[in-house]
Structure formats: structure tokens, C-alpha cells
Design a protein around this motif. Structure first.
Motif, PDB file in Angstrom:
ATOM      1  N   MET A 205      64.494 -22.896  34.311  1.00  0.00           N
ATOM      2  CA  MET A 205      63.356 -23.299  33.175  1.00  0.00           C
ATOM      3  C   MET A 205      62.203 -22.737  33.254  1.00  0.00           C
ATOM      4  O   MET A 205      61.503 -22.467  34.328  1.00  0.00           O
ATOM      5  N   HIS A 206      61.542 -22.180  32.431  1.00  0.00           N
ATOM      6  CA  HIS A 206      60.264 -21.623  32.385  1.00  0.00           C
ATOM      7  C   HIS A 206      59.083 -22.730  31.886  1.00  0.00           C
ATOM      8  O   HIS A 206      58.738 -22.892  30.764  1.00  0.00           O
ATOM      9  N   CYS A 207      58.630 -23.466  33.028  1.00  0.00           N
ATOM     10  CA  CYS A 207      58.021 -24.630  32.987  1.00  0.00           C
ATOM     11  C   CYS A 207      57.152 -25.096  34.078  1.00  0.00           C
ATOM     12  O   CYS A 207      57.601 -24.609  35.068  1.00  0.00           O
ATOM     13  N   SER A 208      56.269 -25.890  34.159  1.00  0.00           N
ATOM     14  CA  SER A 208      55.441 -26.141  35.069  1.00  0.00           C
ATOM     15  C   SER A 208      56.006 -27.761  35.349  1.00  0.00           C
ATOM     16  O   SER A 208      56.791 -28.423  34.663  1.00  0.00           O
ATOM     17  N   PHE A 220      56.829 -29.632  31.909  1.00  0.00           N
ATOM     18  CA  PHE A 220      56.126 -29.079  31.066  1.00  0.00           C
ATOM     19  C   PHE A 220      56.209 -27.649  30.652  1.00  0.00           C
ATOM     20  O   PHE A 220      56.071 -26.691  31.211  1.00  0.00           O
ATOM     21  N   PHE A 221      56.873 -27.707  29.247  1.00  0.00           N
ATOM     22  CA  PHE A 221      57.151 -26.483  28.751  1.00  0.00           C
ATOM     23  C   PHE A 221      56.128 -25.904  27.738  1.00  0.00           C
ATOM     24  O   PHE A 221      55.556 -26.936  27.271  1.00  0.00           O
ATOM     25  N   GLY A 222      55.709 -24.705  27.636  1.00  0.00           N
ATOM     26  CA  GLY A 222      54.699 -24.259  26.749  1.00  0.00           C
ATOM     27  C   GLY A 222      54.454 -22.892  26.890  1.00  0.00           C
ATOM     28  O   GLY A 222      54.385 -22.535  27.974  1.00  0.00           O
ATOM     29  N   LEU A 223      54.139 -22.205  25.779  1.00  0.00           N
ATOM     30  CA  LEU A 223      53.811 -20.703  25.873  1.00  0.00           C
ATOM     31  C   LEU A 223      52.226 -20.595  26.140  1.00  0.00           C
ATOM     32  O   LEU A 223      51.628 -21.766  26.132  1.00  0.00           O
ATOM     33  N   SER A 224      51.694 -19.324  26.292  1.00  0.00           N
ATOM     34  CA  SER A 224      50.371 -19.348  26.595  1.00  0.00           C
ATOM     35  C   SER A 224      49.493 -19.848  25.587  1.00  0.00           C
ATOM     36  O   SER A 224      49.731 -19.700  24.363  1.00  0.00           O
ATOM     37  N   GLY A 225      48.370 -20.322  26.187  1.00  0.00           N
ATOM     38  CA  GLY A 225      47.381 -21.107  25.307  1.00  0.00           C
ATOM     39  C   GLY A 225      47.764 -22.619  24.759  1.00  0.00           C
ATOM     40  O   GLY A 225      46.846 -23.199  24.074  1.00  0.00           O
ATOM     41  N   LEU A 231      47.215 -29.492  31.776  1.00  0.00           N
ATOM     42  CA  LEU A 231      47.884 -30.474  31.586  1.00  0.00           C
ATOM     43  C   LEU A 231      48.639 -31.000  32.658  1.00  0.00           C
ATOM     44  O   LEU A 231      48.790 -32.247  33.138  1.00  0.00           O
ATOM     45  N   SER A 232      49.296 -30.005  33.402  1.00  0.00           N
ATOM     46  CA  SER A 232      50.192 -30.432  34.552  1.00  0.00           C
ATOM     47  C   SER A 232      49.584 -30.673  35.774  1.00  0.00           C
ATOM     48  O   SER A 232      50.125 -31.210  36.707  1.00  0.00           O
ATOM     49  N   ARG A 237      48.917 -37.003  40.181  1.00  0.00           N
ATOM     50  CA  ARG A 237      50.202 -36.449  40.504  1.00  0.00           C
ATOM     51  C   ARG A 237      50.177 -35.243  41.388  1.00  0.00           C
ATOM     52  O   ARG A 237      49.358 -34.468  41.392  1.00  0.00           O
ATOM     53  N   ARG A 238      51.392 -34.861  42.207  1.00  0.00           N
ATOM     54  CA  ARG A 238      51.466 -33.860  42.946  1.00  0.00           C
ATOM     55  C   ARG A 238      52.133 -32.655  42.355  1.00  0.00           C
ATOM     56  O   ARG A 238      53.262 -33.023  41.519  1.00  0.00           O
ATOM     57  N   LEU A 239      51.659 -31.581  42.408  1.00  0.00           N
ATOM     58  CA  LEU A 239      52.131 -30.234  41.597  1.00  0.00           C
ATOM     59  C   LEU A 239      53.537 -30.012  42.609  1.00  0.00           C
ATOM     60  O   LEU A 239      53.384 -29.459  43.478  1.00  0.00           O
ATOM     61  N   ILE A 240      54.413 -29.582  41.581  1.00  0.00           N
ATOM     62  CA  ILE A 240      55.896 -29.085  42.350  1.00  0.00           C
ATOM     63  C   ILE A 240      55.741 -27.780  42.036  1.00  0.00           C
ATOM     64  O   ILE A 240      55.740 -26.933  42.937  1.00  0.00           O
ATOM     65  N   GLY A 241      55.359 -27.266  40.802  1.00  0.00           N
ATOM     66  CA  GLY A 241      55.191 -25.572  40.666  1.00  0.00           C
ATOM     67  C   GLY A 241      54.649 -25.504  39.221  1.00  0.00           C
ATOM     68  O   GLY A 241      54.543 -26.456  38.283  1.00  0.00           O
ATOM     69  N   ASP A 242      53.967 -24.191  39.031  1.00  0.00           N
ATOM     70  CA  ASP A 242      53.289 -24.153  37.800  1.00  0.00           C
ATOM     71  C   ASP A 242      54.057 -23.242  36.686  1.00  0.00           C
ATOM     72  O   ASP A 242      53.356 -22.901  35.539  1.00  0.00           O
ATOM     73  N   ASP A 243      55.136 -22.671  36.994  1.00  0.00           N
ATOM     74  CA  ASP A 243      55.679 -21.822  36.255  1.00  0.00           C
ATOM     75  C   ASP A 243      57.359 -21.810  36.056  1.00  0.00           C
ATOM     76  O   ASP A 243      57.900 -21.519  34.972  1.00  0.00           O
ATOM     77  N   GLU A 244      58.056 -21.819  37.315  1.00  0.00           N
ATOM     78  CA  GLU A 244      59.594 -21.575  37.033  1.00  0.00           C
ATOM     79  C   GLU A 244      60.344 -22.441  38.075  1.00  0.00           C
ATOM     80  O   GLU A 244      60.080 -22.642  38.926  1.00  0.00           O
ATOM     81  N   HIS A 245      61.134 -23.334  37.307  1.00  0.00           N
ATOM     82  CA  HIS A 245      61.986 -24.200  37.993  1.00  0.00           C
ATOM     83  C   HIS A 245      63.490 -24.160  37.620  1.00  0.00           C
ATOM     84  O   HIS A 245      63.873 -23.772  36.597  1.00  0.00           O
TER      85      HIS A 245
END
Length: 518
Positions: A205-208, A220-225, A231-232, A237-245
Motif C-alpha cells: 500500500m502507498h499510504c501512511s 491514510f491513503f492520499g495523493l500529493s496535496g 493528518l497522520s 498517536r505513534r507513527l508507523i510510517g509515512d509512505d509505504e506499508h
């Protein structure tokens, strides 16, 4: 992989040594915070038109060939690889051995070979760094060779330009040349995982992603902008990752060991976590520094609007390490609708989730001849079309299965315009958006009464504490109701037209889209 022959090889150098090497070789300079500032030359972003997949017999039938997965022959790949071997002779090279994927069961052992020290620093920050014990036993299954100084000859190499990103699944190798943009390495490995993991029942998934104090994770899925990073990044809350999962039978896991955040307009007030992560060991890409103080000017976009900061995820306070969590309770599709007609919050059925996942909609702004800016619809399949080697149905089907199995709630959040399109209406108040996201994450949104949107079919709450009721129903925010109907019908038509490119879609998913109107 054949042995790499080079005059001087540096293997898994510490970040301090890589910074020293980069400065010694004049690849960059230190910003006031200690981050390494670099420029990427001609290319300040990815080159999707220069990406190729080798027509290996073992994968030919599975690849979704087209403009995003352009074919290149085995012969052409071998020719480029021979050029790379010759180019690397007597070159000073930097090698990073590590992993892509935080879950040991699914992680991919990788090797990254660079001619730039700062590129190798980027690899060591964005991918997962091995322990000393893991490094001793490390055996790469995929190798990235990134050589910015090696340029292709379109006439003899069969490429479109001097730049190339060539992926061979059979040889388990990625060749990158003619570009200094470091993000190509990160996205090339993402493309590899997008091919390999679905074969094992894992949804890439391309998501945070983040996780609450009770272990409740969210995607959290979403394109640029669209506000995905903003929001993530939640202090509660603790960040797992900002882009790829990845989403496996055990839960979700981060593919990366770092973050690659956009910097345009960055401020400590709006995004304190990113601001504080830009320190020694981080990389600033195409960010302009004050010549006297070396202070970064994040509002200066003379080099590129795509300014970036790369840093290890442990630079984010209280980040989840390793990046693994339970199955998500909620999934958010973020869109910035400049037409001003999508609800700020809507709940999706499983079929609607699959429809909007395949659509991957947001809007960008484009100037007209008269200088008036109008919205332009943008659709990126599964919110990551350039990185999907397989047919889109594969990913959508996996999403539907996992949403159903784990009873995840799916919502679409519009962070775009209200009261009219761009130029007439206003951007939805960020405070309202944060209130909406909080209600989704804590589950209180489910206590509201929902009504179906007559055009898009999605379920909208009639009220929500902290958000004006008229804002929740887009039509009510427009002074000219007939203009709203025209604009909403226009966007619905664009969704339907975009969906015509998909084949083999079941009727229940097709019926989950916007209503056909005249």
C-alpha cells in the motif's frame, strides 16, 4: 548477481562517515541544523516515462504492460548492465546492505550500490538498517545499482532518453542511470514489493499509518496535496510510517526505515515532527540555504516545488519501531477536491472502498489561457499507479478481502474546497478536518446518522460535534444550487469515464460508483 568490480568500495559505512565522504567529494554542504543539503541537477523528481520492466519470460503474463510499465528486452537490459560494469571499473563505490519490510517474515534483503556518498546515505536512512548480526548473514535478493553519471544512448540502448530505470525480476536487479534524484531508488524497491507481496497474500500500500494508545492502527491513503503527512502526524498517536506499508495476515508493517517528507512551506508550527527531524544525518534535497547563515528557506522553490527531507524514522519522537501493528481499524482515503462537491466526510461500503481505491482521485490546479485557475481531476490507481507492476484488480481484490475479513471501517475525507470550486469556494477549514479525523479514529463518527449523497452514493453524517451541519452536505454550502448540480455531475462523469479503462470489474463494484446523470 555478478561480482561488482570497482577500484574502491565502501561497505555499510556509518552515517557520519557517509556525510564526511559527501562533503569531501563536494556533493553537498551542511545546513545550519547539521542536515546535508544537496541538489539533484536536471531531475528534481521521478522520471516515470523512463521506467522499464524487462520482458522476462517468468513475469511477462503477469505484468500490466503500458505507459507505466514499459517493456524492455533482456538483450537491452544486458547491454545496459555491461555498460554499468564498465562504468564502475575504478570508480569509488558505496554499498548498503539492508532490508525493505519491517516484518521479518516478509522483508526483502536488498543491496544498494551507489557512486554518490549521499545517495548511499539516503539508502541507509530510507531502508531498514541491519543489526551487526543480521549484516553478517545478509544475502541480498534484489540489487539496486544507481549511477547518475551513466547515461543511456537512446539509439543503441532503445531508451526514450539518457535516463533509465530498468527492473528485471528474473535477474533481481534494478539499473538506474542518468538521474541524480534519490527517490528513484526508494520507488524502484516499492515496485518490486508491489509485485512480490501479492503473490504471498500481502497487500502492498502507498499510504501512511499510525497507531493509537490502545493498539488501534489506521491507514491514510492520499495523493500529493491531500494532507496525508499532516493528518497522520498526530501527537496522540505513534507513527508507523509515512509512505509505504504492507497488510499481511498478521497485521500491517512499514516497508521503510525512514521518511521522505515534502518541505515546501514547512514550518515548526504546522509540522513540528518533521521540522525537528531535519538534523545531522538527514538530507535536504533541492532546498535553498541562506548563503551566510546556511538556514533553510522552505518557501524558496526556485529549484523545485518538490523539495524533500530524508531522515531515519527514529528521528520522529515516539515512532513505532519496528514498524509493525495490528490490522487497521479504520482506513482513510484523502482527496483534495477542487470541484467543491465531495463531502468532507463520507463512509464507504466495501464495494465503494474498492471503487474509490481503484479510482485514486484528487484534483490539481491548472491555469487557463485567461489566467483563471480551474480544477483538473487526477486519478492514480490504488493511490500509486506508477508503482504497480500487476493488474489493478489484484490490489483491489486484496483490499476488499482484508477489509471484509478484519471488519475495517473505510472513510473518504475531502480536504479540498467547499462552497464552490477553487476560485469561488474556500478550502475546508483544517480545524474541521482534524475534528473529522479524530471522530473517525476514536469511533465517535459511528454514533451519527448517515444519509446517502444523491450523486456519489456515499453515506454522509447529518451532524458532527465541532463541524457546522451545512459543511457536511456540500450542496448546502453553495449559494448557486444549480451550479452545484452541474459541477457535481461533471465530476461524477469524470469518475465514470476514468473507470472505463478497467476490465473484468464486477457489477457490484461498478454500481458502487457515482450515479450516471444526464
Amino acid at each position: 548477481m555478478k561480482k561488482i568490480i570497482a577500484g574502491n568500495i565502501h561497505y555499510n559505512l556509518a552515517e557520519s562517515k557517509l556525510v564526511e565522504k559527501a562533503l569531501e567529494r563536494k556533493e553537498g554542504q551542511l545546513a545550519s541544523t547539521g542536515a546535508l543539503q544537496v541538489f539533484t541537477g536536471t531531475y528534481t523528481g521521478r522520471s516515470p516515462k523512463d521506467k522499464y520492466v524487462v520482458t522476462d519470460p517468468s513475469v511477462t503474463e503477469q505484468i500490466d504492460w503500458g505507459s507505466l510499465n514499459q517493456p524492455i528486452s533482456e538483450f537491452q537490459f544486458e547491454q545496459l548492465y555491461r555498460k554499468a560494469q564498465q562504468y564502475m571499473v575504478e570508480k569509488e563505490l558505496f554499498i548498503f546492505d539492508g532490508f525493505a519490510g519491517a516484518d521479518p517474515e516478509y522483508r526483502l534483503p536488498i543491496r544498494v550500490v551507489n557512486e554518490y556518498a549521499w545517495h548511499n546515505l539516503f539508502a541507509s536512512q530510507l531502508f531498514i538498517r541491519p543489526t551487526d548480526k543480521e549484516l553478517m548473514a545478509h544475502s541480498p535478493e534484489f540489487t539496486v545499482i544507481a549511477l547518475p553519471g551513466l547515461k543511456a544512448d537512446p539509439v543503441t540502448d532503445g531508451t526514450r532518453s539518457e535516463t533509465f530505470i530498468c527492473l528485471s525480476f528474473e535477474k533481481k536487479m534494478i539499473l538506474i542511470g542518468g538521474t541524480e534524484y534519490a527517490g528513484e531508488m526508494k520507488k524502484a524497491i516499492f515496485s518490486v514489493l508491489n509485485y512480490l507481496l501479492p503473490l504471498r497474500g500481502v497487500l502492498p500500500m502507498h499510504c501512511s499509518a499510525n497507531v493509537g494508545k490502545k493498539g488501534d492502527s489506521a491507514l491514510f491513503f492520499g495523493l500529493s496535496g491531500t494532507g496525508k503527512t499532516t493528518l497522520s502526524a498526530d501527537p496522540n498517536r505513534r507513527l508507523i510510517g509515512d509512505d509505504e506499508h504492507g497488510w499481511s495476515n498478521q497485521g500491517i508493517f512499514n516497508f521503510e526505515g525512514g521518511c521522505y517528507a515534502k518541505c515546501m512551506g514547512l514550518s515548526e508550527e504546522k509540522e513540528p515532527q518533521i521540522w525537528r527531524a531535519i538534523r545531522y544525518g538527514s538530507i535536504l534535497e533541492n532546498v535553498v540555504l541562506d548563503p551566510q547563515t546556511a538556514i533553510a528557506d522552505y518557501n524558496d522553490i526556485r529549484i523545485s516545488e518538490n523539495t524533500r527531507a530524508a531522515y531515519p524514522i527514529h528521528y520522529i519522537a515516539d515512532a513505532m519501531i519496528p514498524g509493525m501493528a495490528d490490522h487497521p481499524k479504520v482506513i482513510l482515503f484523502l482527496t483534495a477536491d477542487a470541484f467543491g462537491v465531495l463531502p468532507p466526510i463520507s463512509k464507504l461500503t466495501k464495494e465503494q472502498a474498492m471503487y474509490h481505491f481503484l479510482s485514486g482521485y484528487t484534483s490539481k490546479l491548472a491555469g487557463t489561457e485567461r489566467g483563471i485557475t480551474d480544477p483538473e481531476a487526477t486519478f492514480s490507481t490504488c493511490f500509486g499507479a506508477p508503482f504497480l507492476p500487476l493488474h489493478p484488480n489484484v490490489y483491489a481484490q486484496l483490499l476488499g478481502e482484508k477489509v471484509e475479513e478484519h471488519q475495517a471501517k473505510v472513510y473518504m475525507v475531502n480536504t479540498g474546497w467547499s462552497g464552490g470550486p477553487y476560485g469561488v469556494g474556500k478550502r475546508i477549514n483544517l480545524t474541521y478536518t482534524r475534528t473529522i479525523v479524530t471522530a473517525i479514529l476514536d469511533g465517535s463518527i459511528e454514533q451519527q446518522t448517515f444519509t446517502a449523497d444523491p450523486i456519489f452514493g456515499v453515506l454522509c453524517p447529518e451532524s458532527l460535534p465541532g463541524v457546522p451541519s451545512n459543511v457536511l452536505i456540500p450542496r448546502n454550502t453553495w449559494q448557486d444550487k444549480s451550479a452545484y448540480e452541474v459541477k457535481a455531475t461533471e465530476l461524477a462523469g469524470l469518475f465514470i469515464k476514468n473507470f472505463e479503462k478497467f476490465s473484468g470489474i464486477s457489477d457490484d463494484i461498478l454500481l458502487a460508483g457515482p450515479r450516471k446523470t444526464t
